[in-house]
Each structure stands twice: as structure tokens, then as C-alpha cells.
Enzyme design. Structure first.
Site, PDB file in Angstrom:
ATOM      1  N   VAL A 121     -25.462  47.390 -54.380  1.00  0.00           N
ATOM      2  CA  VAL A 121     -25.726  46.268 -55.058  1.00  0.00           C
ATOM      3  C   VAL A 121     -24.369  45.053 -53.943  1.00  0.00           C
ATOM      4  CG1 VAL A 121     -25.256  44.511 -56.608  1.00  0.00           C
ATOM      5  CG2 VAL A 121     -26.483  46.000 -56.927  1.00  0.00           C
ATOM      6  N   VAL A 152     -23.401  25.255 -52.981  1.00  0.00           N
ATOM      7  CA  VAL A 152     -21.908  24.786 -53.797  1.00  0.00           C
ATOM      8  C   VAL A 152     -21.147  23.913 -53.854  1.00  0.00           C
ATOM      9  CG1 VAL A 152     -19.543  26.473 -54.347  1.00  0.00           C
ATOM     10  CG2 VAL A 152     -21.521  27.494 -54.088  1.00  0.00           C
ATOM     11  N   LYS A 156     -29.830  46.462 -72.507  1.00  0.00           N
ATOM     12  CA  LYS A 156     -30.563  45.732 -71.905  1.00  0.00           C
ATOM     13  C   LYS A 156     -31.412  44.013 -73.143  1.00  0.00           C
ATOM     14  CE  LYS A 156     -31.405  46.941 -67.323  1.00  0.00           C
ATOM     15  NZ  LYS A 156     -32.616  47.829 -66.341  1.00  0.00           N
TER      16      LYS A 156
END
Lengths: 450, 450
Positions: free
Chosen positions: B28, B47, B217
Site C-alpha cells: 500500500v 487540496v 472491521k
């Protein structure tokens, strides 16, 4: 009721209520008013301050409304009402007076939550800019796909990704009609009548069946997905009024279903510059596609992004309660900004992509021809496709028994990807061929790899 | 690249970059670093300021990493790195040192984006409170269901609604294994081996197949859905290691499929107070249910809310790119807060609901018994169910040919809703019956109306 634990900068000390004005008290407005009243404790905990309903603007006073609110809250003076609110919920619909009221609310420092897709698709940039100039929020989750959280995911969750395609069933009425045609074999008119009888279609179904509603939503989705401005005028629109029972049967024979799709795709123009294609039209979709199984009046939107891959969002696309859920999520967000400061992301239109003309849009086609049943027909038809640069993926020919003894056949041609212009030119020439009785149906085929 | 048009309060004047530190450079992390570098222009527009990657903390320097970043950005000193960042991305995983580094980042005023479900489920409140105390953001969309925008919709889009149930396939490994068992008829062990060979399961698949991953989760989902604190210890957890090929076949005979579900439901205790039930276990799901069609390693989460109705979110639940998409969405959000001010919603745990003990949890059951094939068996079995207050919805009896000539049968009982305690007591007594050879399988049945 405990206070929101979100921390010292918010919530616990803010006891000033956030004043909410409601414009419109139809199916959605009634539900919003009900939730503001009955869920006030939970909402206060989530916002960090109580939400106070300061007024409900209606066209006429004195109607019996089954709402647990102080009757003195109702007013016909919407212009005055918006000047004394922190948050204005606009659920009147239509362009005016909604547009003027929203701008007036911004000018008085109020944030606005709206479900008004027509207004946003027609004149969004004016509103986005006015919100930004006044440092307030304009939220509109309810404008597309009812209760389905979709705009916030597109705008925020996927803000670090690059969306490449949005494929949506965003109009419940037409999905109901097409689903009925698919499951029962009935024709378009009969299916619309049934939808009207069940309350899924309006007495005048034009906005739905002609694709206007879906087109407004497509414009909003494309703007958010691709960070560019897309207005209703940019959307190529075809409704479902021309979809026949024969088209639906033809789709079934291909393992497909006919859906009215709102499609937003990235493309490239002749100069190599990035474009967006935004269109609403009926299309064949393989039954294995995630969207093919969306039944009845439900909505679903399929999103492809470079990193995320294939996502789908599914749920009720309309109705008072589902739409109110989306409105209230936005109300909590903008009210919280009033309490703790900050503003949600405003319009993001830096990409400034050109809209691809429909003629240049590339997709696959399913063409059904009634032809003479004799040698050489296929060669002649195939020649016309080839001449216009349209490559054929598959052909099926079926003999048809006719009363007059003349041999006729139905020829089905599925093409590889081609431009709309090339396909249109092909169809025009096919219609002039002597061996072609008629071009019985042309449907785009979507949902494959682009 | 044009500036974000979000308005005068943001974007155009902010040229100070937002400093981003990356902790971890595995599957990741590599993808996050790549996106920060290759998409820098688009990200800056979204942003309102450039994102500057100021360092990547790794365990060891000198590895060949196929990344277009300045090699001097790599460091083994994560503790130092977090002190000079505005935004810290934690993709190390595990409890320590991740936990200490996140707390240290907060103390230095940095916001944190993490994909670390284990840390959040184990010690979330410590982190939520530290973020709030320091007035910074803690975002963790990537911790549940990979690329699927799910936590933001639950936390924000549904903030004005009342979620009643969350039913999720949130572990791709187990879904792949169960899907293989369903489509090929293979047993659990063989399906796991195949998943390992294809990279869908780890060499040690315990965290997945025993349900630990899904339980973490579930704790996160329940906390967000019900505005209450739920930790990993509160989650009843059963894995899929006991699911046999016979269970899968039995499900098929019922028109069902076996799925490992993360279930979060509202309940009521004996005193009439609201509770939450949070559990992970394999269950039969009718094939017509939206979640039943989720194939392979995909994830999907089904959410029921009072106003919104039934929603579903579908997409890739794991993998470097999809997870990075979710991480980057959060990075854009928290970086934007650094530029324009404000903070996202923090922990919302005002509801303080008690967690329902599994024994009191109510669901339906599918019980498969190997019994003697003689008159009176059904009456005797039915009597045991009745004695424990478990109402029977349907019974099927099937004769079985055995080698020894003794008449045996398989009896399948599907119950109406009953508590886990009542069902357990029923099964225990059934096992003691002389006419019952064995209780061959017990599976909960989910996905009906609660």
C-alpha cells in the site's frame, strides 16, 4: 443525551442552536421537518449543537399538514425566512424561485442544502461561485440517486484517485418501465401505464421517459467525477420512448438487458487532448454486469477509477424518506461547519475538459435489419459497415416466415467500438439498400471494457 | 494546471505545501508514494496546495524500490519523521510501533491517515481522544473494505439518518474460499490451498479464516453506524474453518449461499434498553439477497437505515492500488483541512449502547441432523425445539442409503428467529437423543427481515 465526544474544539460548549429554514413542504420537505423534530436529540449530538427549525416556506398557508411542528412556523414569505437562517434546505424544485432564494440565502451567510438537480444542472456554476464568495456551503447529495451516498464518495472519498467512468441507473421510473418490459414482454406504453398506476411515474412522464431527469443527474455526476464543468446542454440525451418490445427481446437473445444509462467517460479528441463524454440513452447491458440486476425503481451507479477499480453504489433513488435521508446528512455536515468552523470542499473545476461531441463518442452497437433472404445479402451489408470503418464483432441471421411467400430474414449485427458518426452514416446507407426492408432497431451496447 | 475554484477562502493563495510523511512502504505504501508523486498536479488542485512527501519510514534502507522518489526520502527514524509532517500516513499495520507513532504525530500537530484496522479495533478510543485533544484529524477509510467508500458515507452521508443494520462481506480471502466451495464443490482445505496459490490467502491464513480480520472491521463499522464504542473484544467471532462441503451443499438445497458476514444490528435487552449486536460468523444467505452475488475476493456492505432504506456498497476490498485510493481520499481531506481550516467529524460515541451478549442475539438457524429413519423421529425432534421455545419454520426429511441396512435419514430444520442460547440448548439436547446419530451442521440464516 450526551454531548458529541469529538473534542475540545467542538460540540460541548456550543449551545447556540443552528437555525434551519425549510423551503418547500412537499413529500421530501415533510419528511425533513419530521426528522428535524423527532430526531432532534441525536442530531444535536452529531452536530455539536441543537438544530432549530425556524420556519417552513410554503405556497399556501392553512393546509392540513400531518407534522408535529408549531403551525406558526409556516410562512409564505420565503424571502424573509432565508435571511434569518444559518442553514437553508431548498426542496421546492424547479429553477425559480429556488435559484433566487438560494442566492439570497448565500448573501445572508447561510449555507444551503438542496435536492434540486434541475437547478444545479442548469446553473450550477453561478451557485457554486456565490457559495464560495460568501464562504458558505452548498451541498446537494439528494440531487442524484436519492438516498444513495454517491456525491460525497465521488467528491471526497475518490479525491485522491482518478475516476475514468461513471455508469448509472439514476432514474427509477424508466428502470421500472424497462424492467417490466424485460420480465413481462409488455410494450412501452403499457409499462408506463402500469408505472403510473403504481405511482412510479407521473401523470406527465416526459421528464423521466425522455431522459431529462437522468441528463441533469449525468451533468452533476460528470462535473464531480472529472473536476470540470458540465451543464445540461452538454449532455447528449435520448429517452426510452422508442424502445420497443422487439428491442427488449433482441437484447434478451444477446444475453443482455436494456437499461437507460447515464454515462460519463473520459475520452481523447483528434488533437490528443482529454475530453469528457456525457450522455443518457438506452443501451444493452450484459446480464452479468453489476448494473443489469438492478430491478424495479431502484438506482445504482457503477464507478471505475484508476486505483480503486470497479465500485458500485446501490439503493432507493427516490421517495420522500430516502431523499430526506440524503438531505439530512448534508444538513448535519453544513450545520457542523457552522458550529466548528471550516467549509466542505467547493466546486472543483480545474480540469476544464472539453465535452466530446456525440458524433465522436465511441461505443459498440447492436443493429437489427429486416432484409431479403437471398445469397449475397450479408456480403452487401457487411460491405457498408466496412466502408464506414465500422468493424463487425458478430452477425446472426434468422429466416422469417412471411405471408406472401417472399423470403425475408432478420440480420443482427453487433459491432466493435465505433464512433456515433460512423454508425449513423452506416445506418443511413443501409436504409438505402434495396435488399434492406428497414433498419428495425439500433441500440448501443455498454458495460464492456472501454 | 489551474487552481482549485473553490473560492476566496481557500486554494488560490495557499502556496505553502502540506508536508506528508509516509510510515511503511509495503504494497500500500509504495502505491501511496507513487500517487503522491505522479498525481501531484491534480492533488494540488484538489487540496488547494501542493502535497510534499517529506519522508518514507522503512525498517531497512538500501532495498531496491521501484519508486520515482528521491532515495534520500527513505529513513529508518520514524519517530523523527512524524515530528516534521502536517499529515502522517500510517501503513505499517499492527499495534506497535504504529500506535506510538500515531500518538506522537498527534502530539506534534499532525493529522493521521491510517489503514490499520487492528489498531483501531483494539485501541480506537485512545486514538480518537488524542486526535480531538490536539485538534487534528484521524481518518481511516482504508481500514474497512479497501477501496469502497464506506466509512465516510456511514459517518457523514447517513449522519442525519438512523442506521439499523450493517451486513457486510468484508474479508476477500474468506469470500474467495467460500465462493470456490460453492461453485466447485471442493472442501475448505482445498479451497484455501487454491486461494494461497493465487495470492488471495496468506501462508498463514489464520487472521482471515478465523474471522479476526472481519471482526476488527465489524467493530469499526458498528462504532460508526451506531455512534457508540465497540471494540474487538465486543465482537462475537466464528471463522469458516468448520464450514464443510456438506454445509455448502445444504445451503444450495435451501436456495442459499454460505458467506462469512460481519453483522452489526440494533437490539433491545430484557430491560427494554437499546443494545447493539456485533458478530462475525458464516451464515446462509438467500441467493436473491444483494450480498449473495458477491463473487471471488470482492467486498460488499449492505446498510439498512430508517429513512434511506436498503443501500449497498460494492468493490475491491483489498490490494495495494484500491487501498491506496482510499488512503489518498483521506489524505486530500485532511490536507485540505490544514489549508483551509476546520476538522472532519471526530468520534461520535454519545449513544453509549450496551453490547448484546451472543447468547441473547436473535437470528434464524438451519440445523442438519443425521437420524434414524423411523416413525416418531420428527415428533421427538420437534418436541425438543418446542421445549426450548424455538419455533420451526420448515422441516425436510431425506432417506439415506447405508451399507448396514439400518434406515437412516437426514432431517433439516429451519427455525424462525430464536436466541443463540435457546438454539444452543436445543442442539445440546438433540445430541443426547438416542434417535439422533449426530447434529451434522448448524448454520445461522441471515438476510431476511429481522
Amino acid at each position: 443525551m450526551g454531548a458529541d465526544r469529538a473534542g475540545p474544539t467542538e460540540g460541548t460548549l456550543a449551545v447556540e442552536p443552528v437555525k434551519v429554514a425549510l423551503l418547500g413542504c412537499g413529500v421530501v420537505g415533510t419528511e425533513v421537518a419530521r426528522l428535524l423534530t423527532t430526531q432532534s436529540g441525536e442530531l444535536a449530538s452529531r452536530v455539536g449543537a441543537p438544530l432549530e427549525l425556524v420556519g417552513i416556506a410554503v405556497r399556501r398557508l392553512g393546509r392540513d399538514r400531518d407534522l408535529p411542528v408549531d403551525p406558526s412556523l409556516f410562512t409564505t414569505d420565503a424571502e424573509e425566512l432565508v435571511t434569518r437562517a444559518d442553514v437553508v434546505v431548498e426542496v421546492i424544485g424547479g429553477i425559480e424561485p429556488a435559484r433566487s432564494l438560494v442566492l439570497r440565502a448565500f448573501a445572508h451567510g447561510a449555507s444551503v442544502v438542496t435536492a434540486n438537480k434541475a437547478l444545479l444542472a442548469a446553473d450550477g456554476p453561478t451557485l457554486y461561485e456565490a457559495a464560495a464568495e460568501n464562504g458558505v456551503d452548498l451541498y446537494y447529495e439528494a440531487s442524484v440517486a436519492g438516498a444513495i451516498p454517491l456525491l460525497r464518495p465521488l467528491k471526497e472519498s475518490l479525491a485522491g484517485d482518478r475516476v475514468t467512468r461513471v455508469l448509472g441507473i439514476v432514474n427509477g421510473t424508466t428502470n421500472y418501465v424497462l424492467d417490466q418490459m424485460d420480465t413481462t414482454g409488455m410494450g412501452f406504453a403499457e409499462a408506463v401505464e402500469q408505472a403510473q398506476a403504481l405511482g412510479y411515474a407521473e401523470a406527465d412522464p416526459t421528464a423521466d421517459v425522455e431522459g431529462f431527469d437522468a441528463a441533469a443527474k449525468a451533468a452533476i455526476l460528470a462535473s464531480l467525477a472529472f473536476h470540470t464543468r458540465v451543464s445540461l446542454d452538454d449532455v447528449h440525451r435520448e429517452g426510452i420512448t422508442e424502445v420497443s418490445a422487439a428491442d427488449v427481446r433482441a437484447a434478451q437473445l444477446q444475453g443482455c438487458v436494456v437499461k437507460l444509462l447515464a454515462i460519463c467517460e473520459r475520452g481523447v479528441d483528434a488533437a490528443g487532448d482529454e475530453t469528457v463524454s456525457v450522455r443518457v440513452h438506452p443501451a444493452m447491458l450484459p446480464r452479468a454486469h453489476q448494473l443489469a440486476g438492478v430491478r424495479g425503481a431502484f438506482n445504482a451507479v457503477y464507478v471505475e477509477a484508476e486505483s480503486a477499480g470497479q465500485l458500485m453504489f446501490y439503493g432507493p433513488g427516490a421517495g420522500g424518506q430516502p431523499t430526506a435521508s440524503a438531505v439530512m446528512g448534508d444538513v448535519v455536515a453544513v450545520a457542523r461547519h457552522k458550529v466548528v468552523g471550516g467549509r466542505g470542499p467547493g466546486e472543483s473545476a480545474y480540469a476544464q475538459l472539453a465535452v466530446q461531441p456525440m458524433a465522436e463518442t465511441v461505443t459498440r452497437y447492436h443493429v437489427r435489419l429486416d432484409v431479403a433472404d437471398k445469397p449475397g445479402v450479408l456480403a452487401q451489408v457487411a460491405g457498408v459497415f466496412a466502408q464506414h470503418g465500422v468493424s463487425i464483432e458478430a452477425v446472426q441471421q434468422r429466416q422469417v416466415t412471411t405471408g406472401d411467400g417472399a423470403g425475408r430474414a432478420v440480420l443482427v449485427v453487433v459491432t466493435h467500438s465505433a464512433t456515433d458518426a460512423a454508425l449513423a452514416a452506416t445506418v443511413e446507407e443501409l436504409e438505402d439498400l434495396e435488399i434492406v426492408d428497414s433498419v428495425a432497431g439500433v441500440l448501443r451496447v455498454e458495460g464492456g471494457d472501454a
